[in-house]
Design a protein around this motif. Structure first.
Motif, PDB file in Angstrom:
ATOM      1  N   VAL A 176       0.843  -1.199   0.000  1.00 40.41           N
ATOM      2  CA  VAL A 176       0.000   0.000   0.000  1.00 40.41           C
ATOM      3  C   VAL A 176       0.878   1.249   0.000  1.00 40.41           C
ATOM      4  CG1 VAL A 176      -1.754   1.297   1.264  1.00 40.41           C
ATOM      5  CG2 VAL A 176      -1.838  -1.207   1.222  1.00 40.41           C
ATOM      6  N   ALA A 177       0.546   2.186  -0.886  1.00 45.31           N
ATOM      7  CA  ALA A 177       1.274   3.456  -0.922  1.00 45.31           C
ATOM      8  C   ALA A 177       0.480   4.498  -1.687  1.00 45.31           C
ATOM      9  CB  ALA A 177       2.649   3.287  -1.574  1.00 45.31           C
ATOM     10  N   ASP A 178       0.646   5.737  -1.282  1.00 45.61           N
ATOM     11  CA  ASP A 178       0.169   6.896  -2.021  1.00 45.61           C
ATOM     12  C   ASP A 178       1.303   7.299  -2.957  1.00 45.61           C
ATOM     13  OD1 ASP A 178      -0.458   9.430  -2.969  1.00 45.61           O
ATOM     14  OD2 ASP A 178      -1.074  10.221  -1.022  1.00 45.61           O
ATOM     15  N   VAL A 179       1.076   7.168  -4.261  1.00 45.85           N
ATOM     16  CA  VAL A 179       2.167   7.381  -5.217  1.00 45.85           C
ATOM     17  C   VAL A 179       2.513   8.851  -5.414  1.00 45.85           C
ATOM     18  CG1 VAL A 179       1.818   5.237  -6.478  1.00 45.85           C
ATOM     19  CG2 VAL A 179       0.540   7.292  -7.141  1.00 45.85           C
ATOM     20  N   THR A 180       1.822   9.754  -4.727  1.00 44.70           N
ATOM     21  CA  THR A 180       2.215  11.164  -4.765  1.00 44.70           C
ATOM     22  C   THR A 180       3.102  11.529  -3.585  1.00 44.70           C
ATOM     23  OG1 THR A 180       0.279  11.984  -3.530  1.00 44.70           O
ATOM     24  CG2 THR A 180       0.035  11.717  -5.911  1.00 44.70           C
ATOM     25  N   ASP A 181       3.394  10.567  -2.722  1.00 45.63           N
ATOM     26  CA  ASP A 181       4.225  10.779  -1.541  1.00 45.63           C
ATOM     27  C   ASP A 181       5.576  10.108  -1.757  1.00 45.63           C
ATOM     28  OD1 ASP A 181       5.530  10.392   0.971  1.00 45.63           O
ATOM     29  OD2 ASP A 181       3.630  10.637   2.017  1.00 45.63           O
ATOM     30  N   PRO A 182       6.654  10.879  -1.895  1.00 43.04           N
ATOM     31  CA  PRO A 182       7.958  10.281  -2.210  1.00 43.04           C
ATOM     32  C   PRO A 182       8.435   9.275  -1.181  1.00 43.04           C
ATOM     33  CG  PRO A 182       8.190  12.616  -1.663  1.00 43.04           C
ATOM     34  CD  PRO A 182       6.736  12.350  -1.831  1.00 43.04           C
ATOM     35  N   GLU A 183       8.192   9.522   0.088  1.00 46.30           N
ATOM     36  CA  GLU A 183       8.633   8.577   1.114  1.00 46.30           C
ATOM     37  C   GLU A 183       7.927   7.235   0.978  1.00 46.30           C
ATOM     38  OE1 GLU A 183       8.357  10.190   5.014  1.00 46.30           O
ATOM     39  OE2 GLU A 183       9.800  11.801   4.643  1.00 46.30           O
ATOM     40  N   GLN A 184       6.639   7.277   0.695  1.00 49.33           N
ATOM     41  CA  GLN A 184       5.894   6.035   0.544  1.00 49.33           C
ATOM     42  C   GLN A 184       6.313   5.276  -0.710  1.00 49.33           C
ATOM     43  OE1 GLN A 184       1.637   5.977   1.376  1.00 49.33           O
ATOM     44  NE2 GLN A 184       1.768   8.001   2.328  1.00 49.33           N
ATOM     45  N   VAL A 185       6.570   5.994  -1.792  1.00 46.15           N
ATOM     46  CA  VAL A 185       7.005   5.334  -3.028  1.00 46.15           C
ATOM     47  C   VAL A 185       8.352   4.646  -2.820  1.00 46.15           C
ATOM     48  CG1 VAL A 185       7.685   5.678  -5.431  1.00 46.15           C
ATOM     49  CG2 VAL A 185       5.688   6.873  -4.517  1.00 46.15           C
ATOM     50  N   HIS A 186       9.308   5.340  -2.224  1.00 44.89           N
ATOM     51  CA  HIS A 186      10.614   4.732  -1.977  1.00 44.89           C
ATOM     52  C   HIS A 186      10.493   3.542  -1.018  1.00 44.89           C
ATOM     53  CE1 HIS A 186      12.315   8.307  -3.940  1.00 44.89           C
ATOM     54  NE2 HIS A 186      13.446   7.631  -4.004  1.00 44.89           N
ATOM     55  N   ARG A 187       9.595   3.649  -0.056  1.00 38.49           N
ATOM     56  CA  ARG A 187       9.420   2.538   0.885  1.00 38.49           C
ATOM     57  C   ARG A 187       8.921   1.287   0.184  1.00 38.49           C
ATOM     58  NH1 ARG A 187       4.909   0.737   2.687  1.00 38.49           N
ATOM     59  NH2 ARG A 187       3.764   2.688   2.378  1.00 38.49           N
ATOM     60  N   VAL A 188       7.873   1.418  -0.649  1.00 34.81           N
ATOM     61  CA  VAL A 188       7.316   0.210  -1.268  1.00 34.81           C
ATOM     62  C   VAL A 188       8.270  -0.373  -2.310  1.00 34.81           C
ATOM     63  CG1 VAL A 188       4.897   0.750  -0.843  1.00 34.81           C
ATOM     64  CG2 VAL A 188       5.951   1.507  -2.981  1.00 34.81           C
ATOM     65  N   VAL A 189       9.046   0.468  -2.961  1.00 33.99           N
ATOM     66  CA  VAL A 189      10.033  -0.065  -3.910  1.00 33.99           C
ATOM     67  C   VAL A 189      11.075  -0.879  -3.156  1.00 33.99           C
ATOM     68  CG1 VAL A 189      11.873   0.534  -5.533  1.00 33.99           C
ATOM     69  CG2 VAL A 189       9.648   1.686  -5.666  1.00 33.99           C
ATOM     70  N   GLY A 190      11.529  -0.356  -2.024  1.00 28.32           N
ATOM     71  CA  GLY A 190      12.470  -1.110  -1.209  1.00 28.32           C
ATOM     72  C   GLY A 190      11.880  -2.431  -0.740  1.00 28.32           C
ATOM     73  N   GLU A 191      10.628  -2.413  -0.316  1.00 28.73           N
ATOM     74  CA  GLU A 191       9.964  -3.634   0.127  1.00 28.73           C
ATOM     75  C   GLU A 191       9.805  -4.619  -1.027  1.00 28.73           C
ATOM     76  OE1 GLU A 191       6.322  -2.362   1.903  1.00 28.73           O
ATOM     77  OE2 GLU A 191       7.287  -1.537   3.688  1.00 28.73           O
ATOM     78  N   ALA A 192       9.504  -4.090  -2.214  1.00 29.34           N
ATOM     79  CA  ALA A 192       9.344  -4.954  -3.391  1.00 29.34           C
ATOM     80  C   ALA A 192      10.655  -5.659  -3.730  1.00 29.34           C
ATOM     81  CB  ALA A 192       8.865  -4.127  -4.582  1.00 29.34           C
ATOM     82  N   VAL A 193      11.761  -4.918  -3.696  1.00 26.71           N
ATOM     83  CA  VAL A 193      13.059  -5.510  -4.009  1.00 26.71           C
ATOM     84  C   VAL A 193      13.465  -6.513  -2.932  1.00 26.71           C
ATOM     85  CG1 VAL A 193      15.510  -5.024  -4.349  1.00 26.71           C
ATOM     86  CG2 VAL A 193      13.789  -3.542  -5.388  1.00 26.71           C
ATOM     87  N   ASP A 194      13.183  -6.188  -1.678  1.00 32.24           N
ATOM     88  CA  ASP A 194      13.481  -7.125  -0.595  1.00 32.24           C
ATOM     89  C   ASP A 194      12.697  -8.423  -0.782  1.00 32.24           C
ATOM     90  OD1 ASP A 194      15.212  -5.360   0.594  1.00 32.24           O
ATOM     91  OD2 ASP A 194      13.761  -4.645   2.085  1.00 32.24           O
ATOM     92  N   HIS A 195      11.447  -8.290  -1.208  1.00 33.35           N
ATOM     93  CA  HIS A 195      10.593  -9.467  -1.363  1.00 33.35           C
ATOM     94  C   HIS A 195      11.001 -10.322  -2.562  1.00 33.35           C
ATOM     95  CE1 HIS A 195       6.916 -11.886  -1.179  1.00 33.35           C
ATOM     96  NE2 HIS A 195       6.822 -11.727  -2.489  1.00 33.35           N
ATOM     97  N   CYS A 196      11.283  -9.671  -3.686  1.00 34.72           N
ATOM     98  CA  CYS A 196      11.555 -10.400  -4.933  1.00 34.72           C
ATOM     99  C   CYS A 196      13.039 -10.673  -5.161  1.00 34.72           C
ATOM    100  CB  CYS A 196      11.003  -9.618  -6.133  1.00 34.72           C
ATOM    101  SG  CYS A 196       9.217  -9.385  -6.111  1.00 34.72           S
ATOM    102  N   GLY A 197      13.888  -9.878  -4.533  1.00 33.30           N
ATOM    103  CA  GLY A 197      15.313 -10.034  -4.742  1.00 33.30           C
ATOM    104  C   GLY A 197      15.840  -9.350  -5.985  1.00 33.30           C
ATOM    105  N   ARG A 198      14.964  -8.710  -6.745  1.00 37.17           N
ATOM    106  CA  ARG A 198      15.356  -8.035  -7.979  1.00 37.17           C
ATOM    107  C   ARG A 198      14.179  -7.191  -8.465  1.00 37.17           C
ATOM    108  NH1 ARG A 198      16.710 -12.439 -12.144  1.00 37.17           N
ATOM    109  NH2 ARG A 198      16.484 -10.755 -13.679  1.00 37.17           N
ATOM    110  N   LEU A 199      14.416  -6.381  -9.483  1.00 38.80           N
ATOM    111  CA  LEU A 199      13.340  -5.624 -10.128  1.00 38.80           C
ATOM    112  C   LEU A 199      13.675  -5.490 -11.604  1.00 38.80           C
ATOM    113  CD1 LEU A 199      10.689  -4.096  -9.738  1.00 38.80           C
ATOM    114  CD2 LEU A 199      12.013  -2.017  -9.321  1.00 38.80           C
TER     115      LEU A 199
END
Length: 267
Positions: free
Chosen positions: A72-95
């Motif tokens: 979950v993230a508000d894509v107009t909020d830079p902190e939230q966008v960077h957080r979910v991208v980090g979580e996505a990479v942690d989960h998948c191991g790549r992007l």
């Protein structure tokens, strides 16, 4: 069976939640694209501001036999966008694939819109792509990858709806796409956009229909299309799949209309 064009890849789909606000059987572009990516073998991270919508997409992917996680993230909020991208990479191991699908219209001419309306429309439709690019490019650059931005035929021509903020924002998405494509072309990252035309999605009935019935909205939009019918979210998702896959390895900076010929019709 799908041909698994994205096997071994990880994809993040911003605005991938399944919106249930339209008629039965009508799906959003983001959710349909997420399911399409998953059917072709990608691990998919579904990002949406609505946690229930993101969960619905993940449930549909899981039911299809795919792999996905909801964030979950508000894509107009830079902190939230960077957080979910980090979580996505942690989960998948790549992007490997980034799909920017968030978009919303705001009807009204410049004599009707407030400056706040204008800014909000630009934030949702254009800032969201900038922030997603800012957060994901470092990961795409590690091994190469593809970014697909969902724009609109409204970015290049009048489509009959008075939404200047939306049209201007999507035009900005087009040029941002081209700029990123050329800046990173020699570093293995491709950036393209799909210009969606008259597509049958929940947004149509929530934001553009006014007091018209479902039947009238469909009849009017079908009649306005050169093909005599609206496109579907799957039409856009199939184009996005091509641009995300290695089949388009020598394609970058492209603005691909998926609009049944609307963009080349004179009137």
């Amino acid at each position: 069976m799908a041909d698994r064009r994205l096997s071994g890849k990880a994809a993040i789909v911003f605005g991938g939640g399944l919106n249930t606000g339209g008629p039965a059987g009508v799906s959003s572009i983001g959710a349909t694209t997420a399911r399409t990516f998953a059917r072709h073998g990608a691990q998919v991270v579904v990002v949406d501001v609505d946690d229930a919508a993101a969960d619905r997409t993940v449930a549909a992917i899981t039911a299809d036999g795919g792999t996905a996680v909801a964030l979950v993230a508000d894509v107009t909020d830079p902190e939230q966008v960077h957080r979910v991208v980090g979580e996505a990479v942690d989960h998948c191991g790549r992007l490997d694939v980034v799909q920017n699908t968030v978009g919303a219209t705001r009807l009204g001419g410049v004599d009707e819109l407030t400056l706040a309306d204008w800014h909000r429309t630009l934030a949702l439709n254009l800032d969201s792509v900038f922030l997603a690019a800012q957060a994901t490019l470092p990961h795409l650059l590690e091994r190469g990858g593809s970014m697909v931005n969902v724009s609109s035929t409204a970015s290049i021509r009048w489509t009959g709806y008075p939404y200047p903020g939306y049209a201007a924002a999507k035009a900005g998405v087009n040029q941002l796409t081209r700029s990123l494509a050329l800046q990173y072309a020699d570093r293995g990252v491709r950036v393209n956009a799909v210009l969606a035309g008259l597509i049958d999605t929940p947004l149509v009935y929530q934001q553009l229909a006014g007091d018209s019935s479902v039947e009238q909205v469909r009849a009017d939009r079908d009649a306005h299309s050169p093909t005599g019918r609206m496109g579907t979210a799957q039409d856009v998702a199939d184009a996005a799949l091509f641009l995300a896959s290695d089949e388009s390895r020598y394609v970058t900076g492209v603005l691909l209309p998926v609009d049944g010929g609307l963009s080349v019709r004179a009137a």
